[in-house]
Design a protein around this motif. Structure first.
Motif, PDB file in Angstrom:
ATOM      1  N   PHE A   1     -48.552  22.913 -19.071  1.00 16.01           N
ATOM      2  CA  PHE A   1     -49.651  23.717 -19.598  1.00 16.01           C
ATOM      3  C   PHE A   1     -49.140  24.745 -20.609  1.00 16.01           C
ATOM      4  CE2 PHE A   1     -53.492  26.091 -19.725  1.00 16.01           C
ATOM      5  CZ  PHE A   1     -54.480  25.271 -19.212  1.00 16.01           C
ATOM      6  N   PHE A   2     -48.009  25.381 -20.304  1.00 18.21           N
ATOM      7  CA  PHE A   2     -47.424  26.335 -21.251  1.00 18.21           C
ATOM      8  C   PHE A   2     -47.071  25.660 -22.571  1.00 18.21           C
ATOM      9  CE2 PHE A   2     -46.371  29.161 -17.568  1.00 18.21           C
ATOM     10  CZ  PHE A   2     -46.948  30.318 -18.069  1.00 18.21           C
ATOM     11  N   ASP A   3     -46.618  24.407 -22.511  1.00 16.27           N
ATOM     12  CA  ASP A   3     -46.229  23.697 -23.736  1.00 16.27           C
ATOM     13  C   ASP A   3     -47.416  23.462 -24.670  1.00 16.27           C
ATOM     14  OD1 ASP A   3     -43.623  23.601 -22.921  1.00 16.27           O
ATOM     15  OD2 ASP A   3     -43.734  21.546 -22.141  1.00 16.27           O
ATOM     16  N   THR A   4     -48.638  23.468 -24.137  1.00 19.58           N
ATOM     17  CA  THR A   4     -49.813  23.246 -24.979  1.00 19.58           C
ATOM     18  C   THR A   4     -50.232  24.503 -25.742  1.00 19.58           C
ATOM     19  OG1 THR A   4     -51.368  23.795 -23.195  1.00 19.58           O
ATOM     20  CG2 THR A   4     -50.644  21.505 -23.351  1.00 19.58           C
ATOM     21  N   LEU A   5     -49.705  25.651 -25.358  1.00 13.91           N
ATOM     22  CA  LEU A   5     -50.068  26.898 -26.034  1.00 13.91           C
ATOM     23  C   LEU A   5     -49.215  27.076 -27.288  1.00 13.91           C
ATOM     24  CD1 LEU A   5     -50.341  29.295 -22.946  1.00 13.91           C
ATOM     25  CD2 LEU A   5     -52.154  27.993 -24.075  1.00 13.91           C
ATOM     26  N   PRO A   6     -49.801  27.414 -28.414  1.00 15.38           N
ATOM     27  CA  PRO A   6     -49.026  27.575 -29.661  1.00 15.38           C
ATOM     28  C   PRO A   6     -48.034  28.717 -29.571  1.00 15.38           C
ATOM     29  CG  PRO A   6     -51.274  28.359 -29.955  1.00 15.38           C
ATOM     30  CD  PRO A   6     -51.242  27.684 -28.620  1.00 15.38           C
TER      31      PRO A   6
ATOM     32  N   PHE B   1     -38.703  27.873 -18.865  1.00 17.25           N
ATOM     33  CA  PHE B   1     -38.354  26.519 -19.308  1.00 17.25           C
ATOM     34  C   PHE B   1     -39.144  26.111 -20.551  1.00 17.25           C
ATOM     35  CE2 PHE B   1     -36.873  25.653 -14.831  1.00 17.25           C
ATOM     36  CZ  PHE B   1     -35.562  25.371 -15.183  1.00 17.25           C
ATOM     37  N   SER B   2     -40.349  26.610 -20.703  1.00 18.75           N
ATOM     38  CA  SER B   2     -41.193  26.214 -21.827  1.00 18.75           C
ATOM     39  C   SER B   2     -40.868  26.985 -23.096  1.00 18.75           C
ATOM     40  CB  SER B   2     -42.666  26.412 -21.456  1.00 18.75           C
ATOM     41  OG  SER B   2     -43.502  26.140 -22.555  1.00 18.75           O
ATOM     42  N   ARG B   3     -40.605  28.272 -22.981  1.00 18.74           N
ATOM     43  CA  ARG B   3     -40.514  29.124 -24.163  1.00 18.74           C
ATOM     44  C   ARG B   3     -39.086  29.501 -24.553  1.00 18.74           C
ATOM     45  NH1 ARG B   3     -45.187  27.730 -25.107  1.00 18.74           N
ATOM     46  NH2 ARG B   3     -46.751  29.155 -25.938  1.00 18.74           N
TER      47      ARG B   3
ATOM     48  N   GLY C   1     -58.002  22.609 -15.570  1.00 17.15           N
ATOM     49  CA  GLY C   1     -56.587  22.719 -15.276  1.00 17.15           C
ATOM     50  C   GLY C   1     -55.920  21.378 -15.103  1.00 17.15           C
ATOM     51  N   LEU C   2     -56.559  20.459 -14.414  1.00 15.65           N
ATOM     52  CA  LEU C   2     -55.967  19.142 -14.196  1.00 15.65           C
ATOM     53  C   LEU C   2     -55.909  18.324 -15.470  1.00 15.65           C
ATOM     54  CD1 LEU C   2     -57.543  18.117 -10.772  1.00 15.65           C
ATOM     55  CD2 LEU C   2     -55.154  18.656 -11.224  1.00 15.65           C
ATOM     56  N   THR C   3     -56.970  18.396 -16.289  1.00 15.19           N
ATOM     57  CA  THR C   3     -57.016  17.563 -17.491  1.00 15.19           C
ATOM     58  C   THR C   3     -56.173  18.121 -18.625  1.00 15.19           C
ATOM     59  OG1 THR C   3     -59.023  18.730 -18.199  1.00 15.19           O
ATOM     60  CG2 THR C   3     -59.291  16.698 -16.956  1.00 15.19           C
ATOM     61  N   ALA C   4     -56.051  19.446 -18.717  1.00 17.25           N
ATOM     62  CA  ALA C   4     -55.358  20.036 -19.858  1.00 17.25           C
ATOM     63  C   ALA C   4     -53.863  20.183 -19.639  1.00 17.25           C
ATOM     64  CB  ALA C   4     -55.961  21.414 -20.185  1.00 17.25           C
ATOM     65  N   GLY C   5     -53.430  20.435 -18.422  1.00 15.21           N
ATOM     66  CA  GLY C   5     -52.024  20.728 -18.227  1.00 15.21           C
ATOM     67  C   GLY C   5     -51.252  19.702 -17.448  1.00 15.21           C
ATOM     68  N   ALA C   6     -51.856  19.108 -16.431  1.00 19.95           N
ATOM     69  CA  ALA C   6     -51.088  18.281 -15.519  1.00 19.95           C
ATOM     70  C   ALA C   6     -50.651  16.963 -16.142  1.00 19.95           C
ATOM     71  CB  ALA C   6     -51.905  17.981 -14.264  1.00 19.95           C
ATOM     72  N   VAL C   7     -51.307  16.514 -17.202  1.00 21.00           N
ATOM     73  CA  VAL C   7     -50.964  15.234 -17.797  1.00 21.00           C
ATOM     74  C   VAL C   7     -50.049  15.379 -19.001  1.00 21.00           C
ATOM     75  CG1 VAL C   7     -53.101  14.176 -17.023  1.00 21.00           C
ATOM     76  CG2 VAL C   7     -53.054  15.294 -19.234  1.00 21.00           C
ATOM     77  N   LYS C   8     -49.622  16.583 -19.259  1.00 21.98           N
ATOM     78  CA  LYS C   8     -48.751  16.804 -20.410  1.00 21.98           C
ATOM     79  C   LYS C   8     -47.354  17.149 -19.917  1.00 21.98           C
ATOM     80  CE  LYS C   8     -52.483  18.359 -23.407  1.00 21.98           C
ATOM     81  NZ  LYS C   8     -52.447  17.264 -24.332  1.00 21.98           N
ATOM     82  N   GLY C   9     -46.330  16.746 -20.629  1.00 18.85           N
ATOM     83  CA  GLY C   9     -44.974  17.015 -20.222  1.00 18.85           C
ATOM     84  C   GLY C   9     -44.199  17.712 -21.326  1.00 18.85           C
TER      85      GLY C   9
ATOM     86  N   LEU D   1     -50.485  34.513 -19.156  1.00 23.51           N
ATOM     87  CA  LEU D   1     -51.129  34.295 -17.853  1.00 23.51           C
ATOM     88  C   LEU D   1     -52.649  34.131 -17.957  1.00 23.51           C
ATOM     89  CD1 LEU D   1     -49.272  36.440 -15.155  1.00 23.51           C
ATOM     90  CD2 LEU D   1     -49.170  33.991 -15.589  1.00 23.51           C
ATOM     91  N   PRO D   2     -53.353  34.973 -18.727  1.00 23.07           N
ATOM     92  CA  PRO D   2     -54.806  34.741 -18.837  1.00 23.07           C
ATOM     93  C   PRO D   2     -55.156  33.378 -19.430  1.00 23.07           C
ATOM     94  CG  PRO D   2     -54.261  36.959 -19.569  1.00 23.07           C
ATOM     95  CD  PRO D   2     -52.964  36.234 -19.396  1.00 23.07           C
ATOM     96  N   LEU D   3     -54.300  32.849 -20.304  1.00 20.35           N
ATOM     97  CA  LEU D   3     -54.584  31.570 -20.940  1.00 20.35           C
ATOM     98  C   LEU D   3     -54.296  30.377 -20.022  1.00 20.35           C
ATOM     99  CD1 LEU D   3     -53.174  32.246 -24.529  1.00 20.35           C
ATOM    100  CD2 LEU D   3     -55.564  32.230 -23.798  1.00 20.35           C
TER     101      LEU D   3
END
Length: 285
Positions: free
Chosen positions: A167-172, A96-98, A277-285, A195-197
């Motif tokens: 979280f995937f959406d935050t990765l360039p 869904f992200s990529r 994990g909670l601060t970086a990914g869960a609050v982003k859509g 996956l490692p990221l």
């Protein structure tokens, strides 16, 4: 600074903190005291043990109940359900992200809308389905861990997919493009780079799935009736049923302490990933 001014600025915060700690520790101390109470009844339990200290309740827990089976069943169901849902959710979130494909937006909205309705609303339909499955394939029907694992997977996929997608959406995307330029396939990009990221959100999603599954009671109570097939939540609830509630309280308290061990162990193991994990990914859509 005078004592009154210090209390007005800072001291009252310490007081509130101390009261909050005492309030949160009260039930833990009470359950610990009940577990060590040799009489083992609710009426005889005090915050500070006054009847002496004994581990008899722990022995009665294993001798008079199927606690060992409940413990193993809960670990098996919660562990497998969390692991499989984590794998499937990560694959769906990456897609869904990529990737861009027909039905992508509808799929995301559908996952979101489905989560608005509790799984228990469909319990009658689910019961009828698994009643037929039990007649055809008893090994994955009632009183088996596999039936619950299948049900729990459906409940966790939507939430985990949305968490991981954020979280995937935050990765360039340059990471993906560079890897593809070097000849990497989609599976290699996903397994070796992505996956490692996203390890922090994997830890958070796995922890949430494990805690939710190991504490689930309503569906497990419907599907598990055999004493050796019950989970911790269902088995422990049975100790407080009927007229034996007062007499079994010490055994129940001992089981409660042992029940907390898997969750605390998983939390400690994944602790370093949880905050990021909670601060970086869960609050982003």
């Amino acid at each position: 600074m005078s004592g009154r001014r210090w209390f007005a600025r800072v001291g009252w915060r310490h007081l509130v903190g101390v009261l909050a700690v005492l309030f949160s520790l009260f039930p833990i101390v009470f359950v610990f005291s009940a577990a060590l109470n040799p009489i083992g009844t609710l009426n005889s339990t005090d915050l500070v043990p006054t009847q002496g200290v004994s581990v008899e309740n722990f022995g009665n827990l294993f001798n008079r109940t199927k606690f060992g089976w409940w413990f193993l069943n809960s670990l098996l169901i919660a562990g497998l359900a969390a692991a499989v849902s984590l794998v499937l959710s990560a694959l769906a979130a990456y897609a869904f992200s990529r990737m861009r494909f027909a039905g992508r937006r509808v799929g995301l909205l559908s996952l979101l809308l489905i989560q608005m309705f509790p799984q228990f609303l469909a319990i009658v339909a689910i019961f009828l389905v698994f009643n037929t499955i039990t007649n055809l394939w008893p090994s994955i029907g009632f009183n088996t861990p596999w039936s619950l694992i299948l049900l729990y997977l459906g409940g966790a996929l939507g939430v985990n997919t949305w968490l991981m997608k954020g979280f995937f959406d935050t990765l360039p995307r340059e990471l993906d493009e560079s890897a593809v330029m070097d000849g990497a396939t989609h599976s290699q990009v996903f397994l070796r780079i992505m996956l490692p990221l996203v390890a922090p959100i994997l830890a958070v999603a796995g922890l949430l799935s494990f805690i939710t599954t190991i504490n689930e009671f309503l569906i497990a109570n419907v599907f598990l009736t055999d004493p050796e097939a019950k989970t911790l939540a269902v088995g422990m609830f049975g100790l407080l049923n009927g007229n034996e509630r007062n007499n079994n309280f010490g055994i129940f308290a001992a089981g409660t302490l042992l029940t907390a061990i898997p969750t605390v162990a998983v939390f400690q193991f994944l602790q370093r990933y949880i905050v990021s994990g909670l601060t970086a990914g869960a609050v982003k859509g």
